[in-house]
Design a protein around this motif. Structure first.
Motif, PDB file in Angstrom:
ATOM      1  N   ILE A 289      -1.657 -41.184 -34.448  1.00  0.00           N
ATOM      2  CA  ILE A 289      -3.299 -40.393 -33.334  1.00  0.00           C
ATOM      3  C   ILE A 289      -3.999 -40.554 -33.305  1.00  0.00           C
ATOM      4  O   ILE A 289      -5.141 -40.363 -32.734  1.00  0.00           O
ATOM      5  N   ASP A 290      -5.094 -41.750 -34.766  1.00  0.00           N
ATOM      6  CA  ASP A 290      -6.056 -41.422 -34.971  1.00  0.00           C
ATOM      7  C   ASP A 290      -6.143 -42.742 -35.579  1.00  0.00           C
ATOM      8  O   ASP A 290      -5.567 -44.293 -35.791  1.00  0.00           O
ATOM      9  N   ALA A 326      -4.159 -33.002 -44.144  1.00  0.00           N
ATOM     10  CA  ALA A 326      -4.517 -32.970 -42.847  1.00  0.00           C
ATOM     11  C   ALA A 326      -5.200 -33.615 -42.189  1.00  0.00           C
ATOM     12  O   ALA A 326      -6.538 -34.584 -43.140  1.00  0.00           O
ATOM     13  N   VAL A 327      -5.280 -34.389 -41.010  1.00  0.00           N
ATOM     14  CA  VAL A 327      -5.579 -35.073 -40.174  1.00  0.00           C
ATOM     15  C   VAL A 327      -7.216 -34.119 -39.327  1.00  0.00           C
ATOM     16  O   VAL A 327      -6.836 -32.626 -39.198  1.00  0.00           O
ATOM     17  N   PRO A 328      -8.127 -35.188 -40.005  1.00  0.00           N
ATOM     18  CA  PRO A 328      -9.418 -34.415 -39.749  1.00  0.00           C
ATOM     19  C   PRO A 328      -9.475 -34.070 -37.872  1.00  0.00           C
ATOM     20  O   PRO A 328      -8.808 -34.601 -36.985  1.00  0.00           O
ATOM     21  N   THR A 352      -5.934 -44.336 -27.869  1.00  0.00           N
ATOM     22  CA  THR A 352      -5.915 -44.197 -28.326  1.00  0.00           C
ATOM     23  C   THR A 352      -4.353 -43.064 -28.173  1.00  0.00           C
ATOM     24  O   THR A 352      -4.383 -42.449 -27.341  1.00  0.00           O
ATOM     25  N   PRO A 353      -3.229 -42.776 -29.053  1.00  0.00           N
ATOM     26  CA  PRO A 353      -2.405 -41.531 -29.061  1.00  0.00           C
ATOM     27  C   PRO A 353      -2.795 -40.497 -28.463  1.00  0.00           C
ATOM     28  O   PRO A 353      -3.671 -40.022 -29.468  1.00  0.00           O
ATOM     29  N   SER A 377      -6.385 -35.394 -28.086  1.00  0.00           N
ATOM     30  CA  SER A 377      -6.723 -36.341 -28.957  1.00  0.00           C
ATOM     31  C   SER A 377      -6.709 -36.149 -30.044  1.00  0.00           C
ATOM     32  O   SER A 377      -6.177 -35.320 -31.096  1.00  0.00           O
ATOM     33  N   GLY A 378      -6.090 -37.739 -30.445  1.00  0.00           N
ATOM     34  CA  GLY A 378      -6.042 -37.167 -32.391  1.00  0.00           C
ATOM     35  C   GLY A 378      -7.086 -36.358 -33.234  1.00  0.00           C
ATOM     36  O   GLY A 378      -6.377 -36.545 -34.291  1.00  0.00           O
TER      37      GLY A 378
END
Length: 518
Positions: A289-290, A326-328, A352-353, A377-378
């Motif tokens: 996702i990023d 964790a994803v930022p 981006t996905p 968004s990602g």
């Protein structure tokens, strides 16, 4: 006691179920004129409509059996249907009762999985969980059927607690709400069957219905979540198991777990686990996702009872799959609990996905309740949101090109009906609106899109919707077959519940080959 539930959790479960039913039973949203489609002229009329038993949370699954394109789904009457996708007619030998107790069908809320357990050159097996909170006093478990409708095996779960009452006797094997995912979790090339159960266990079965060595894993509390399977480590075919679960004290956790298990040295091992201060009934989705290119695990929190199940309510989390960090930009806030599965795919205007998911809107004052649909968004930035009448967070989005322009749009439901939304901004498509959906049949699950092979009216790209329940709302369920308004110029980013045919919950289009390691 290792299998004893917290005294708080069953009460919270019943309260949550009562909330669900109070919203679903609101009559304004369940006009059965849905049987005569209310689709606008701009959205195609159904090719066919079947009348079946009440459908609550079992989503349609698509596949091919002996050259025939099929749709499979379960009903609360306890029957598993396998239907010719071109005509709407039952295949020979179908429907079949899902009877854990002989002669007594068990209500189905799990989604069936059409799996090639014996190799791609052999007929597939149709596997489904059995159990329901809407239909009491039934035996739970899992049944695998051969393609001709005969039983391949039955798997009976444990008797841990009474799912429907704290006062009744514990005499029923606990149900399987979780959708079975198919993959090689040991790395030996075998197609394993992975699912969670309300009996607190995470199971992995061989194609013969026997326990994979080292399973089950005892979560010490109920598992509603469906597993995601994804390769990160081990042999090239091996897949880790990612799953949510309730938590009522294990390791000091009160709320829910999201966990990553990998198989090594003859047994499953925990790689990472997060305790969130709220139940996790959502089913995790995996995708890139990023810009890091690292696959992420995205999952929402449910609607457990008041404190201590509070601070992580109304959130959607994203963790990198390899180490659980964790994803930022995540977690993100939602307007209510997120029960279903996020969808991951590229939306218009983004390279981006994105992540698309639904939630209840707990603060929206509207008869019958309100649902929200979001796109992020990602990096966790909200791209858009759309409000839908009808209160539920069960329906999971489908991402598909509805206009033929090569961009993904969104199909999603609520207790008020099924909706088509513009993937760029969330606006209603084809002349529909919040008050005028494609149809008004209660939709608590996910639709499925499928390119039906062959020629004629029933072939080409179609959307299948199973809807109309639970049985407290109506005893009649419906299966709709809609031709898509245009032939998609790109493959759907998320084609149905858990996306792919093995129900692994992975957005494969987003995964570069370099993202996995052996």
């Amino acid at each position: 006691m290792p299998h004893q539930r917290s005294p708080l959790r069953p009460a919270g479960w019943r309260a949550a179920l009562a909330l669900v039913l109070s919203v679903l039973l609101a009559p304004v949203f369940f006009d059965m004129s849905a049987f005569a489609s209310t689709a606008t002229p701009s959205f195609p009329q159904p090719t066919w409509v079947d009348t079946v038993g009440p459908v609550a949370l079992s989503s349609p699954a698509t596949g091919v059996i002996n050259g025939v394109p099929v749709v499979a789904f379960g009903t609360e009457s306890g029957y598993l249907y396998v239907i010719d996708a071109r005509t709407g007619r039952n295949l020979p030998g179908w429907p079949q009762p899902v009877d854990i107790a002989p002669g007594v069908p068990t209500a189905i809320e799990s989604t069936p999985t059409i799996a090639y357990l014996d190799g791609s050159n052999q007929p597939p097996t149709i596997i489904v969980g059995a159990g329901s909170t809407y239909v009491a006093d039934q035996q739970g478990g899992l049944v695998a059927f051969n393609a001709n409708g005969t039983v391949r095996f039955r798997f009976v779960t444990k008797v841990i607690f009474n799912e429907w009452s704290t006062k009744g006797p514990n005499i029923y094997h606990n149900g399987v709400f979780s959708t079975p995912a198919i993959g090689d979790v040991t790395g030996n090339g075998q197609q394993d069957i992975v699912f969670g159960s309300w009996d607190h266990d995470l199971y992995a079965l061989t194609p013969q219905g026997k326990l994979v060595p080292g399973f089950p894993i005892n979560n010490l509390d109920t598992i509603w979540s469906s597993p995601a399977l994804f390769h990160l480590r081990g042999s090239t075919s091996q897949e880790d198991i990612f799953i949510g679960g309730d938590a009522s004290g294990r390791g000091g956790c009160y709320g829910g777990f999201i966990s990553d298990y990998t198989y090594r040295n003859g047994a499953p091992h925990l790689v990472w686990q997060h305790c969130e201060n709220q139940t996790i009934w959502s089913s995790p989705a995996i995708g890139v996702i990023d810009a890091t290119g690292r696959p992420a695990v995205v999952v929402g929190t449910g609607f457990g009872e008041p404190p201590p199940y509070k601070s992580d309510s109304y959130k959607l989390f994203a963790f990198y799959a390899d180490n659980g960090s964790a994803v930022p930009g995540w977690p993100v806030k939602t307007a209510g609990p997120a029960f279903g599965s996020p969808a991951i795919g590229t939306l218009p205007g983004s390279s981006t996905p994105s992540v698309v998911d639904t939630s209840w809107c707990t603060a929206c004052a509207q008869p019958g309740g309100t649902s929200m649909v979001y796109a992020w968004s990602g990096s966790g930035h909200q791209l858009w949101n759309q409000k839908l009448p009808g209160g539920n967070d069960f329906s999971s989005p489908v991402l598909v090109d509805l206009t033929g322009q090569g961009i993904n749009d969104v199909v999603v439901g609520s207790s008020a009906g099924m909706y088509a939304l513009n993937g760029a901004n969330g606006n209603f498509l084809f002349g529909t609106s919040a008050s005028s959906p494609i149809n008004t049949s209660s939709m608590l699950n996910s639709a499925a899109v499928f390119d039906v092979p062959g020629h004629g009216r029933g072939s080409g790209w179609h959307l299948f919707e199973a809807c109309g329940g639970p049985r407290q709302v109506t005893q009649t369920g419906l299966l709709y077959d809609y031709p898509l308004p245009a032939k998609p110029a790109i493959a759907p980013a998320w084609a149905g519940w858990r996306d792919g045919p093995n129900h692994t919950g992975v957005a494969d289009q987003t995964i570069p080959q370099a993202a996995t390691t052996s």
